[in-house]
Design an enzyme around this catalytic site. Structure first.
Site, short mmCIF file in Angstrom:
data_model
loop_
_atom_site.label_atom_id
_atom_site.label_comp_id
_atom_site.label_asym_id
_atom_site.label_seq_id
_atom_site.Cartn_x
_atom_site.Cartn_y
_atom_site.Cartn_z
CG PHE A 1 1.81 -6.64 2.92
CD1 PHE A 1 2.21 -7.85 3.49
CD2 PHE A 1 1.18 -5.71 3.73
CE1 PHE A 1 1.97 -8.12 4.82
CE2 PHE A 1 0.95 -5.98 5.07
CZ PHE A 1 1.34 -7.19 5.61
CG ASP B 1 5.96 -1.72 1.16
OD1 ASP B 1 6.85 -1.70 2.03
OD2 ASP B 1 4.76 -1.96 1.41
CE1 TYR C 1 5.59 -4.57 11.34
CE2 TYR C 1 5.01 -2.26 11.60
CZ TYR C 1 4.78 -3.49 11.02
OH TYR C 1 3.77 -3.64 10.12
CE LYS C 2 6.76 -6.32 8.28
NZ LYS C 2 6.11 -6.04 7.01
NE ARG D 1 6.92 -14.67 6.48
CZ ARG D 1 6.57 -13.39 6.58
NH1 ARG D 1 6.64 -12.59 5.53
NH2 ARG D 1 6.17 -12.90 7.73
C1 LIG Z 1 4.83 -5.44 7.04
C2 LIG Z 1 4.42 -4.78 5.77
C3 LIG Z 1 3.52 -3.71 5.78
C4 LIG Z 1 2.93 -3.27 7.09
O1 LIG Z 1 2.04 -2.24 7.00
P1 LIG Z 1 1.48 -1.60 8.35
O2 LIG Z 1 0.73 -0.43 7.88
O3 LIG Z 1 2.66 -1.28 9.21
O4 LIG Z 1 0.65 -2.62 9.04
C5 LIG Z 1 3.23 -3.11 4.57
N1 LIG Z 1 3.76 -3.56 3.41
C6 LIG Z 1 4.63 -4.60 3.38
C7 LIG Z 1 5.21 -5.05 2.10
C8 LIG Z 1 4.97 -5.25 4.56
O5 LIG Z 1 5.79 -6.29 4.54
#
Ligand SMILES: *Cc1c(COP(=O)(O)O)cnc(C)c1O
Length: 428
Positions: free
Chosen positions: A130, A209, A234-235, A388
């Site tokens: 990410f 992560d 939140y996912k 997706r």
């Molecule tokens: C959604 C996601 C994040 C989100 O980071 P935030 O700090 O909550 O915005 C980080 N890493 C990955 C791999 C994600 O999918």
């Protein structure tokens, strides 16, 4: 597990009738608007229990009890929530903290991990990570100004990482491997146990992560001997937009590492108000400021729903639903210009299925917004050409998957997508 499928609608309806998790669908908020929601990998749906919880916390606690609520209830909320999360990720309650955002927790733990291994300079991630994760790592490197180098594992096919090249980095200079367990575009899932062991074999640490894994795929952090992890709630965990994230540090490492954001909630005795900072001796050393109670309370309720459904049941159903979607892709969508952009082997896949199409953006827009289709479908788009389809076994059904494939077919065959602009919205 039933992984033989057939193409008709009755088949989907039949599968839903015998699905032991189908009753969980009713535990989520449903607006009168009839849509198929396939974006639980970006923002999970609202559990009714969380809605009721928020109202209760606002009225009874903030409203009536005011400051007294800290001692009566609020200090316990993050602790109870962390214990439930620990169960979901295969860790001990004392190893998990619910706080801040994923990005901030990554910052804290990358710094902690690099300081632990100070004479080593190499950090490894991959090109699938990410972007925020890569930005954070580079920021830490810049701050430390100590000659750290970040190397990214490449990919031959754009879907799976080139694991052979990882071998090149497994040297005495390797300090930290940090990867997304399930990668956000293709849903490729690393073999966490094997990669963790490879890092340890050369004396390096690993930080996973779990943003696209927690609540979606089986996790055994203790069993797999993972050093550090972070993730969002939140996912697939349905904690609510921007809900606080979590971090995990293996028990034996907690006393060996430090947090470099010395906030009062990370102090040993915050309410002594001493000007000398003495860090907490527990995982709390990674806390910073006052916990956001209004945001953490609904996470706890949402985790109850996941735990009630049972992690094994959820895993089985997400495999069945995603295999069913790939089956329908093979039968109907491949011939319409789609290409599977996720691993075919479900052992190498998280809980979303990605398809590529040269008109992906406009197809996605039509799915979300068109008035000329029987139902709208909400997946999401990732540049340059990926749709997706996030599968959340708590509230998605076989019929959702069946109808999605039918509606996608209709949008292509009727050229409905051509009514939409290729101009990108600000959130895709
Ligand atoms: C959604 C996601 C994040 C989100 O980071 P935030 O700090 O909550 O915005 C980080 N890493 C990955 C791999 C994600 O999918």
């Amino acid at each position: 597990m039933e992984l033989k499928f057939s193409t008709g609608r009755n088949y989907a309806l039949k599968r839903d009738t015998v699905d032991s998790l189908s009753k969980f669908r009713e535990m989520f908020f449903d607006s009168s608007e009839n849509v198929i929601y396939l974006d639980g990998n970006s923002l999970g749906k609202l559990p009714l229990k969380s809605r009721d919880k928020i109202v209760g916390v606002v009225e009874n606690q903030w409203g009536s009890r005011l400051i007294r609520s800290w001692n009566e209830e609020w200090l316990e909320v993050p602790i109870r929530t962390a214990a439930k999360l620990a169960e979901i990720i295969g860790a001990k309650p004392e190893e998990v903290l619910v706080c801040d955002s994923t990005s901030i927790n990554l910052y804290k733990l990358v710094l902690a991990a690099l300081k632990l291994n100070e004479d080593r300079r190499l950090i490894v991630s991959d090109i699938f990570n990410f972007p925020s994760d890569i930005y954070i790592i580079n920021g830490v490197i810049e701050l430390l100004n100590n000659g750290h180098q970040l190397r990214l594992i490449n990919s031959g096919n754009g879907i799976t990482p080139d694991l052979d090249s990882l071998g090149d980095y497994l040297t005495e200079d390797l300090s930290l491997i940090t990867l997304s367990h399930v990668v956000f575009k293709s849903a490729y899932k690393y073999d966490m146990e094997t990669i963790t062991a490879r890092a340890h074999n050369c004396g390096a640490n690993i930080l996973w992560d779990l943003s696209h894994s927690a609540g979606a795929v089986p996790l055994e952090l203790n069993k797999w001997d993972v050093d550090f992890a972070i993730g969002c709630t939140y996912k697939y965990l349905n904690g609510g937009p921007g809900s606080p994230a979590f971090l995990y540090v293996r028990e034996d490492l907690i006393s060996k590492v430090q947090s470099y954001i010395h906030g009062w909630f990370g102090a040993n005795e915050p309410f002594r108000f001493s000007l000398d900072y003495e860090p907490s001796y527990t995982i709390n050393k990674f806390a910073v400021g006052t916990p956001p109670i209004l945001s953490i309370s609904p996470i706890e309720s949402a985790l109850d729903v996941t735990l009630d459904a049972g992690l094994e049941n959820l895993d089985k159903k997400r495999i069945e639903l995603s295999e069913y979607l790939i089956f329908l892709y093979d039968h109907h969508l491949a011939e319409l210009g789609f290409e599977l952009y996720s691993p075919r082997d479900y052992n190498q896949r998280g809980s979303h299925v990605s398809l590529r199409h040269s008109e992906a953006y406009r197809i996605c827009q039509a799915l979300i917004k068109s008035n000329n289709i029987p139902l709208n479908v909400i997946p999401d788009f990732r540049a340059p050409d990926i749709i997706r389809f996030g599968i959340a076994p708590l509230y998605n059904s076989f019929e959702d998957i069946y109808l999605t494939s039918e509606i996608v077919k209709q949008i292509i065959n009727s050229k409905e997508y051509q009514n939409f602009s290729p101009e990108l919205d600000s959130v895709t």
